[in-house]
Design a protein around this motif. Structure first.
Motif, PDB file in Angstrom:
ATOM      1  N   SER A   1       0.844  -1.185   0.000  1.00 11.00           N
ATOM      2  CA  SER A   1       0.000   0.000   0.000  1.00 11.00           C
ATOM      3  C   SER A   1       0.880   1.236   0.000  1.00 11.00           C
ATOM      4  CB  SER A   1      -0.925   0.014   1.227  1.00 11.00           C
ATOM      5  OG  SER A   1      -0.163  -0.037   2.423  1.00 11.00           O
ATOM      6  N   ALA A   2       0.267   2.377  -0.157  1.00 12.58           N
ATOM      7  CA  ALA A   2       0.974   3.660  -0.081  1.00 12.58           C
ATOM      8  C   ALA A   2      -0.016   4.687   0.426  1.00 12.58           C
ATOM      9  CB  ALA A   2       1.517   4.073  -1.451  1.00 12.58           C
ATOM     10  N   HIS A   3       0.501   5.755   0.982  1.00  8.51           N
ATOM     11  CA  HIS A   3      -0.390   6.814   1.443  1.00  8.51           C
ATOM     12  C   HIS A   3      -0.997   7.571   0.270  1.00  8.51           C
ATOM     13  CE1 HIS A   3       2.129   5.999   4.992  1.00  8.51           C
ATOM     14  NE2 HIS A   3       1.034   6.300   5.663  1.00  8.51           N
ATOM     15  N   TYR A   4      -0.174   7.816  -0.758  1.00  5.83           N
ATOM     16  CA  TYR A   4      -0.631   8.611  -1.898  1.00  5.83           C
ATOM     17  C   TYR A   4      -0.169   7.996  -3.220  1.00  5.83           C
ATOM     18  CZ  TYR A   4      -1.460  12.333   1.534  1.00  5.83           C
ATOM     19  OH  TYR A   4      -1.910  13.060   2.600  1.00  5.83           O
TER      20      TYR A   4
ATOM     21  N   ILE B   1       0.131   9.518  -7.314  1.00  5.13           N
ATOM     22  CA  ILE B   1      -0.021  10.680  -8.203  1.00  5.13           C
ATOM     23  C   ILE B   1       0.019  10.187  -9.649  1.00  5.13           C
ATOM     24  CG2 ILE B   1       0.869  12.930  -8.884  1.00  5.13           C
ATOM     25  CD1 ILE B   1       2.343  13.053  -6.186  1.00  5.13           C
ATOM     26  N   ALA B   2      -1.059  10.459 -10.385  1.00  7.21           N
ATOM     27  CA  ALA B   2      -1.152  10.066 -11.792  1.00  7.21           C
ATOM     28  C   ALA B   2      -0.371  11.039 -12.674  1.00  7.21           C
ATOM     29  CB  ALA B   2      -2.616  10.035 -12.230  1.00  7.21           C
ATOM     30  N   GLU B   3      -0.147  10.625 -13.912  1.00  8.86           N
ATOM     31  CA  GLU B   3       0.597  11.449 -14.865  1.00  8.86           C
ATOM     32  C   GLU B   3      -0.056  12.809 -15.090  1.00  8.86           C
ATOM     33  OE1 GLU B   3       1.201   7.082 -16.052  1.00  8.86           O
ATOM     34  OE2 GLU B   3      -0.469   8.327 -15.395  1.00  8.86           O
ATOM     35  N   ASP B   4      -1.387  12.850 -15.039  1.00  6.27           N
ATOM     36  CA  ASP B   4      -2.093  14.115 -15.268  1.00  6.27           C
ATOM     37  C   ASP B   4      -2.217  14.965 -14.007  1.00  6.27           C
ATOM     38  OD1 ASP B   4      -3.993  12.757 -13.768  1.00  6.27           O
ATOM     39  OD2 ASP B   4      -5.564  12.839 -15.311  1.00  6.27           O
ATOM     40  N   GLY B   5      -1.607  14.492 -12.904  1.00  6.65           N
ATOM     41  CA  GLY B   5      -1.638  15.234 -11.655  1.00  6.65           C
ATOM     42  C   GLY B   5      -2.757  14.828 -10.718  1.00  6.65           C
ATOM     43  N   HIS B   6      -3.588  13.874 -11.122  1.00  3.85           N
ATOM     44  CA  HIS B   6      -4.644  13.413 -10.221  1.00  3.85           C
ATOM     45  C   HIS B   6      -4.006  12.759  -9.000  1.00  3.85           C
ATOM     46  CE1 HIS B   6      -8.893  12.400  -9.485  1.00  3.85           C
ATOM     47  NE2 HIS B   6      -8.354  11.447  -8.753  1.00  3.85           N
ATOM     48  N   LEU B   7      -4.517  13.105  -7.826  1.00  2.00           N
ATOM     49  CA  LEU B   7      -3.957  12.611  -6.571  1.00  2.00           C
ATOM     50  C   LEU B   7      -4.995  11.786  -5.825  1.00  2.00           C
ATOM     51  CD1 LEU B   7      -1.724  12.736  -4.318  1.00  2.00           C
ATOM     52  CD2 LEU B   7      -2.908  14.789  -3.491  1.00  2.00           C
ATOM     53  N   TRP B   8      -4.585  10.573  -5.421  1.00  2.00           N
ATOM     54  CA  TRP B   8      -5.434   9.739  -4.577  1.00  2.00           C
ATOM     55  C   TRP B   8      -4.735   9.534  -3.238  1.00  2.00           C
ATOM     56  CZ3 TRP B   8      -4.456   7.717  -9.625  1.00  2.00           C
ATOM     57  CH2 TRP B   8      -5.554   7.767 -10.492  1.00  2.00           C
ATOM     58  N   GLN B   9      -5.470   9.711  -2.160  1.00  2.00           N
ATOM     59  CA  GLN B   9      -4.950   9.326  -0.841  1.00  2.00           C
ATOM     60  C   GLN B   9      -5.564   7.976  -0.508  1.00  2.00           C
ATOM     61  OE1 GLN B   9      -5.466  12.045   2.446  1.00  2.00           O
ATOM     62  NE2 GLN B   9      -4.252  10.743   3.805  1.00  2.00           N
ATOM     63  N   LEU B  10      -4.702   6.977  -0.292  1.00  2.00           N
ATOM     64  CA  LEU B  10      -5.166   5.612  -0.051  1.00  2.00           C
ATOM     65  C   LEU B  10      -5.117   5.222   1.421  1.00  2.00           C
ATOM     66  CD1 LEU B  10      -3.327   3.823  -3.005  1.00  2.00           C
ATOM     67  CD2 LEU B  10      -5.514   5.046  -3.025  1.00  2.00           C
ATOM     68  N   VAL B  11      -4.208   5.837   2.158  1.00  2.00           N
ATOM     69  CA  VAL B  11      -4.021   5.509   3.571  1.00  2.00           C
ATOM     70  C   VAL B  11      -3.876   6.830   4.324  1.00  2.00           C
ATOM     71  CG1 VAL B  11      -2.509   4.362   5.262  1.00  2.00           C
ATOM     72  CG2 VAL B  11      -2.851   3.329   3.001  1.00  2.00           C
ATOM     73  N   SER B  12      -4.491   6.930   5.493  1.00  3.26           N
ATOM     74  CA  SER B  12      -4.334   8.123   6.318  1.00  3.26           C
ATOM     75  C   SER B  12      -2.863   8.285   6.697  1.00  3.26           C
ATOM     76  CB  SER B  12      -5.174   7.978   7.592  1.00  3.26           C
ATOM     77  OG  SER B  12      -4.858   9.006   8.505  1.00  3.26           O
ATOM     78  N   GLU B  13      -2.388   9.522   6.741  1.00  6.41           N
ATOM     79  CA  GLU B  13      -0.989   9.772   7.100  1.00  6.41           C
ATOM     80  C   GLU B  13      -0.652   9.249   8.494  1.00  6.41           C
ATOM     81  OE1 GLU B  13       0.011  13.891   6.562  1.00  6.41           O
ATOM     82  OE2 GLU B  13      -0.358  13.816   4.403  1.00  6.41           O
ATOM     83  N   GLU B  14      -1.627   9.155   9.361  1.00  8.52           N
ATOM     84  CA  GLU B  14      -1.395   8.658  10.718  1.00  8.52           C
ATOM     85  C   GLU B  14      -1.207   7.140  10.759  1.00  8.52           C
ATOM     86  OE1 GLU B  14      -3.975  10.705   9.942  1.00  8.52           O
ATOM     87  OE2 GLU B  14      -3.196  12.540  10.845  1.00  8.52           O
ATOM     88  N   ASP B  15      -1.606   6.461   9.701  1.00 10.44           N
ATOM     89  CA  ASP B  15      -1.541   5.000   9.659  1.00 10.44           C
ATOM     90  C   ASP B  15      -0.340   4.515   8.861  1.00 10.44           C
ATOM     91  OD1 ASP B  15      -3.892   4.819  11.144  1.00 10.44           O
ATOM     92  OD2 ASP B  15      -5.149   4.804   9.335  1.00 10.44           O
ATOM     93  N   ARG B  16       0.079   3.303   9.130  1.00 10.38           N
ATOM     94  CA  ARG B  16       1.204   2.678   8.448  1.00 10.38           C
ATOM     95  C   ARG B  16       0.759   2.194   7.070  1.00 10.38           C
ATOM     96  NH1 ARG B  16       5.586  -1.139  10.473  1.00 10.38           N
ATOM     97  NH2 ARG B  16       6.003  -2.506   8.705  1.00 10.38           N
ATOM     98  N   ALA B  17       1.564   2.459   6.082  1.00  8.99           N
ATOM     99  CA  ALA B  17       1.372   1.893   4.739  1.00  8.99           C
ATOM    100  C   ALA B  17       2.547   0.956   4.466  1.00  8.99           C
ATOM    101  CB  ALA B  17       1.294   2.994   3.691  1.00  8.99           C
ATOM    102  N   TRP B  18       2.342   0.020   3.595  1.00  6.73           N
ATOM    103  CA  TRP B  18       3.353  -1.006   3.304  1.00  6.73           C
ATOM    104  C   TRP B  18       3.985  -0.735   1.938  1.00  6.73           C
ATOM    105  CZ3 TRP B  18       4.387  -4.439   7.148  1.00  6.73           C
ATOM    106  CH2 TRP B  18       3.477  -4.457   8.205  1.00  6.73           C
ATOM    107  N   HIS B  19       4.708   0.365   1.828  1.00  7.66           N
ATOM    108  CA  HIS B  19       5.244   0.794   0.536  1.00  7.66           C
ATOM    109  C   HIS B  19       6.735   0.539   0.384  1.00  7.66           C
ATOM    110  CE1 HIS B  19       7.102   4.423   2.323  1.00  7.66           C
ATOM    111  NE2 HIS B  19       6.128   4.254   3.203  1.00  7.66           N
ATOM    112  N   ALA B  20       7.484   0.448   1.474  1.00  8.82           N
ATOM    113  CA  ALA B  20       8.947   0.340   1.389  1.00  8.82           C
ATOM    114  C   ALA B  20       9.464  -1.079   1.568  1.00  8.82           C
ATOM    115  CB  ALA B  20       9.590   1.253   2.436  1.00  8.82           C
ATOM    116  N   GLY B  21       8.609  -1.991   1.931  1.00  9.71           N
ATOM    117  CA  GLY B  21       9.074  -3.349   2.183  1.00  9.71           C
ATOM    118  C   GLY B  21      10.096  -3.344   3.309  1.00  9.71           C
ATOM    119  N   ALA B  22      11.128  -4.116   3.127  1.00  5.01           N
ATOM    120  CA  ALA B  22      12.187  -4.193   4.142  1.00  5.01           C
ATOM    121  C   ALA B  22      13.183  -3.062   3.926  1.00  5.01           C
ATOM    122  CB  ALA B  22      12.876  -5.548   4.068  1.00  5.01           C
ATOM    123  N   GLY B  23      12.699  -1.842   3.982  1.00  9.91           N
ATOM    124  CA  GLY B  23      13.550  -0.683   3.751  1.00  9.91           C
ATOM    125  C   GLY B  23      14.205  -0.198   5.028  1.00  9.91           C
ATOM    126  N   ALA B  24      15.397   0.388   4.878  1.00 13.14           N
ATOM    127  CA  ALA B  24      16.140   0.939   6.022  1.00 13.14           C
ATOM    128  C   ALA B  24      16.783   2.256   5.610  1.00 13.14           C
ATOM    129  CB  ALA B  24      17.208  -0.045   6.479  1.00 13.14           C
TER     130      ALA B  24
END
Length: 197
Positions: free
Chosen positions: A19-22, A24-47
């Motif tokens: 998942s991701a918080h946001y 952004i489409a090529e035309d600039g359309h923005l979707w918020q998928l997860v609240s900023e206060e909540d954890r999203a699973w976008h980086a995997g095992a990132g450090a």
């Protein structure tokens, strides 16, 4: 994904386990998928620096792009506005705006070589190094925040260049070493401040 809508739908699919918080489409359309206060699973095992679980300490932004084309201006304008808001709301400094490729060496390649990091830096939304006296590349990258395991020197150089020298090819050189030295001197990783990835 072949489209921003496809990426959005995949990030909303529980079977994807990503998942991701946001988005952004090529035309600039923005979707918020997860609240900023909540954890999203976008980086995997990132450090990054002392942060071993990037997902728990970051707001994730996915930007639709094939990686082989420049990011569209409407997209960049939406990204700039989004970054300003996130950085203000969460008190995130410009040196804590990183790419997925920065925190997941060799595993993630986004946003790729075509994102205009310099444009973001000129607005205080990211950072850009100057050439300094060349130092120890791996040591300086680690001081800045890159986390490279033994044997990941090629992946470290590739991630570094994707961000700071996207046109560069060939072996590690003094320009790479000088830029890394400036990053380590001006923006050393010092605490577990949150990230925008």
């Amino acid at each position: 994904m072949t489209s921003a809508i496809g990426a959005r739908d995949w990030l909303c699919n529980p079977e994807a386990e990503v998942s991701a918080h946001y988005v952004i489409a090529e035309d600039g359309h923005l979707w918020q998928l997860v609240s900023e206060e909540d954890r999203a699973w976008h980086a995997g095992a990132g450090a990054w620096g002392g942060i071993q679980d990037v997902n728990s300490h970051s707001i994730g932004i996915e930007i639709a792009n094939t990686g082989s084309q420049p990011f569209a201006d409407p997209q960049m304008r939406v990204l700039e506005n989004l970054l300003r808001g996130i950085m203000t709301r969460w008190d995130i400094p410009a040196d804590r705006v990183i790419g997925h490729s920065d925190c997941a060496l060799g595993r993630k390649i986004d946003p790729g070589r075509r994102l205009d990091w310099l444009r973001l830096a000129r607005q205080g939304l990211a950072i850009w190094p100057d050439a300094a006296m060349p130092g120890d590349f791996a040591k300086d990258c680690a001081a800045f925040g890159y986390v490279a395991e033994q044997g990941q020197q090629d992946q470290l150089l590739d991630a570094f260049r994707m961000r700071f020298r996207p046109w560069a090819v060939g072996p590690l050189d003094d320009m790479d070493r000088g830029l890394a030295a400036d990053l380590a001197a001006r923006w050393p990783f010092q605490s577990e401040t949150d990230l925008v990835v």
